[in-house]
Scaffold this active site. Structure first.
Site, PDB file in Angstrom:
ATOM      1  CB  SER A  40     -10.385  -3.313  -2.933  1.00  0.00           C
ATOM      2  OG  SER A  40      -9.869  -4.073  -1.887  1.00  0.00           O
ATOM      3  CD  GLU A  61       0.477   0.445  -7.698  1.00  0.00           C
ATOM      4  OE1 GLU A  61       1.734   0.546  -7.747  1.00  0.00           O
ATOM      5  OE2 GLU A  61      -0.106  -0.190  -6.798  1.00  0.00           O
ATOM      6  CG  PHE A  86      -1.822   2.765  -4.484  1.00  0.00           C
ATOM      7  CD1 PHE A  86      -0.850   3.283  -3.650  1.00  0.00           C
ATOM      8  CD2 PHE A  86      -2.759   1.896  -3.943  1.00  0.00           C
ATOM      9  CE1 PHE A  86      -0.798   2.939  -2.308  1.00  0.00           C
ATOM     10  CE2 PHE A  86      -2.723   1.544  -2.609  1.00  0.00           C
ATOM     11  CZ  PHE A  86      -1.737   2.065  -1.781  1.00  0.00           C
ATOM     12  CG  HIS A 112     -10.478   2.131  -0.997  1.00  0.00           C
ATOM     13  ND1 HIS A 112     -11.278   1.519  -1.939  1.00  0.00           N
ATOM     14  CD2 HIS A 112     -10.397   1.257   0.030  1.00  0.00           C
ATOM     15  CE1 HIS A 112     -11.646   0.340  -1.499  1.00  0.00           C
ATOM     16  NE2 HIS A 112     -11.138   0.151  -0.302  1.00  0.00           N
TER      17      HIS A 112
END
Lengths: 319, 281
Positions: A40, A61, A86, A112
């Site tokens: 991604s 994360e 995130f 994103h």
């Protein structure tokens, strides 16, 4: 107006991925960390060709951000990769203490971002990220508008010493800025000169602003379109120079009105040059599932919304 | 090299410094700081022996230490000042306006010896992993040491880091848990029990060693032993058993001294139990 041509729509994240691969070849200090989103984030090429400098952290994360901070001690230039959601809220305290306050040379790269993430819906559509990041002292915040600019910005932040938040997106959008451009952090780009209104746009909304500019020209309205790719530090000089000429402002961004680009510009103008301002932004609302184009329309972030805002601000300017 | 007696004299002076610093600031965390004085003294004066005058942010070609539970800053500041990182008299500025000795450690004011901020808990182990990986990438054979609190292990991020280090064979890392069994709200076992820590660490893939953190001789010998266990594919964890408030009878093992400074009378009483060995600042 100056003509801009879409050389073929591409996703901005792919611009990031291409630049990272290039950095892998040219800068041995660059290290990439990814929290289980390699495809991604378009980091497959880097991971394949530079496995010794690619750190898979798994879905963790907080650990990723602090490992990145630690890597800078020893001279590495870590780039972290995950979605905007995130990369910010989930790890805000880690970024605040271990990166921003500690002034570490970490590049937080967030894909994103915004409503155009689309079908995954509001849980993943982060539209508060610019606000969260720009509030942190020491943090540079960058939101490029297309593939070419994202690639150039990615290469540029590797040369910049200090914490950076780089925001880009998922959908394919018009690619219209020059390939191989030099990206200057903190330097606004005047895409079209005009005299009636200043349109300050960032990210995916820059193209919408150019579309609006074209339509306005047909109606005899001259708009100045400025690409604010660096939200912080804001190019105050460029903003004020334009506003002194036009006397009114429209801002456009794929972000909450609270904390976004419009908020930064309004804050500057309130102090230095109060003029009417209209904002094209999300108004205190979460997103929802849909295609990117449907969502831009529904949430008032499309070309007609920029036009509407320009008309409204011109009325206010005249009165 | 200092003898055991000399190391003990240093840690006694460090304890005096801690009492005087938090009393002078009228705030701060004496309990945990007193508990780790022996460990930090041995680590700096005998194990790491960093080149204080040559301090730089990258810390290449030397062992590095990261304090995760930043509220133990008084102990760390004192050990660093006594070691020679900055003038001892600066200890008196702790928590005061304009001081480089912030309430929790920060590199912002360029205090030599500090490479990252800590205070918000749970981040230091991850930071240390990053620094350890950088050392490996740089072909630097030196070690990373880090200290965190036992209550701090309630922060979930630690368990992300605990999973990561063995999986990626970060074997140049020595993590130490200050296991004094106390936190702000009471005994750790009441607030949120940690269960069988050794079994948990081992299950995650760490090499685990127990150590009495208030016995200088044992700290020295265990740290030297653990050093020989580095570079063998596993990260090392030391469960360091300490007493909160160690060295001052009325503070010892009492969680109420976690973050409360002694008043003048209490400070005088505490100092009467700690002999001035190196000269007060």
């Amino acid at each position: 107006m100056k003509e801009y041509t879409n050389s073929g729509s591409k996703d901005t994240r792919s611009g990031f991925g291409e630049a990272m691969h290039e950095l892998g070849k040219t800068n041995p200090a660059v290290v990439v960390l990814c929290a289980d989103l390699t495809p991604s984030m378009k980091l497959e090429a880097f991971a394949k060709d530079f496995p010794e400098r690619f750190i898979q952290t798994g879905i963790a994360e907080a650990n990723m951000i602090c490992i990145a901070a630690g890597l800078t001690i020893g001279g590495k230039i870590p780039f972290t990769g995950t979605f905007a959601n995130f990369s910010t809220g989930r790890v805000y305290d880690q970024i605040r203490q271990s990166v921003a306050y500690s002034d570490k040379n970490v590049k937080i790269c967030a894909s994103h971002a915004g409503i155009t993430l689309g079908e995954d819906g509001a849980t993943h559509q982060n539209m508060e990220d610019l606000g969260m990041m720009k509030m942190l002292p020491n943090m540079t915040v960058i939101n490029p508008c297309d593939f070419n600019q994202t690639k150039a910005a990615t290469l540029a932040i590797a040369q910049h010493k200090g914490p950076v938040y780089l925001r880009f997106g998922r959908p394919k959008v018009p690619n219209f800025t020059a390939p191989g451009q030099k990206f200057e952090i903190g330097k606004a780009l005047v895409l079209n000169e005009g005299k009636d209104v200043s349109i300050f746009a960032t990210g995916h909304l820059v193209w919408k602003a150019l579309e609006a500019c074209r339509l306005l020209e047909e109606q005899g309205i001259s708009s100045e379109v400025i690409d604010i790719h660096t939200i912080k530090p804001l190019d105050e000089e460029a903003v004020l120079a334009s506003v002194h000429k036009t006397g009114c402002v429209v801002t456009a961004e794929e972000h909450e009105m609270n904390g976004g680009l419009g908020d930064s510009i309004a804050q500057l103008l309130a102090r230095k040059c109060p003029v009417p301002v209209e904002m094209v932004a999300v108004n205190d609302s979460f997103g929802e599932s849909g295609t990117p184009e449907e969502l831009l329309r529904k949430f008032g972030l499309d070309t007609p919304d920029v036009l509407k805002a320009v008309k409204a601000v011109l009325v206010r300017k005249r009165s | 090299m200092p003898t055991i007696e000399e190391l003990q004299q240093i840690s006694t002076q460090v304890r005096r410094d801690i009492i005087r610093m938090v009393n002078g600031a009228a705030s701060g965390h004496p309990g945990g700081s007193l508990g780790v004085a022996d460990f930090l003294t041995v680590l700096y004066f005998e194990i790491m022996r960093p080149d204080a005058a040559a301090f730089d942010m990258d810390g290449k070609q030397e062992d590095l230490f990261f304090l995760s539970n930043g509220h133990l800053a008084p102990a760390w500041y004192s050990v660093m000042a006594r070691y020679g990182f900055f003038p001892v008299h600066e200890l008196g500025t702790l928590r005061k306006l304009g001081s480089r000795l912030q309430g929790h450690p920060s590199p912002m004011d360029k205090l030599p010896g500090i490479r990252i901020a800590s205070g918000s808990l749970g981040q230091g182990l991850s930071v240390s992993i990053g620094a350890a990986i950088a050392k490996k990438m740089n072909g630097d054979p030196h070690l990373i040491y880090t200290l965190c609190g036992d209550g701090e292990l309630q922060e979930g991020q630690n368990w992300e880091a605990l999973m990561f280090a063995p999986a990626r064979k970060v074997d140049n890392l020595v993590a130490v848990v200050d296991y004094n069994g106390k936190q702000i709200d009471g005994p750790v076992d009441k607030v949120m029990p940690l269960g069988n820590l050794r079994a948990k660490f081992e299950a995650f893939g760490w090499e685990v060693t127990d150590m009495d953190g208030n016995n200088t001789r044992e700290v020295l010998s265990v740290l030297n032993t653990v050093k020989t266990r580095t570079g063998k594919g596993k990260p090392n964890m030391i469960i360091m058993h300490t007493h909160m408030g160690c060295g001052v009878d009325f503070m010892m093992d009492n969680h109420e001294w976690h973050g409360v400074p002694p008043n003048n009378e209490q400070a005088a009483k505490a100092l009467s139990q700690l002999q001035e060995t190196l000269g007060d600042y």
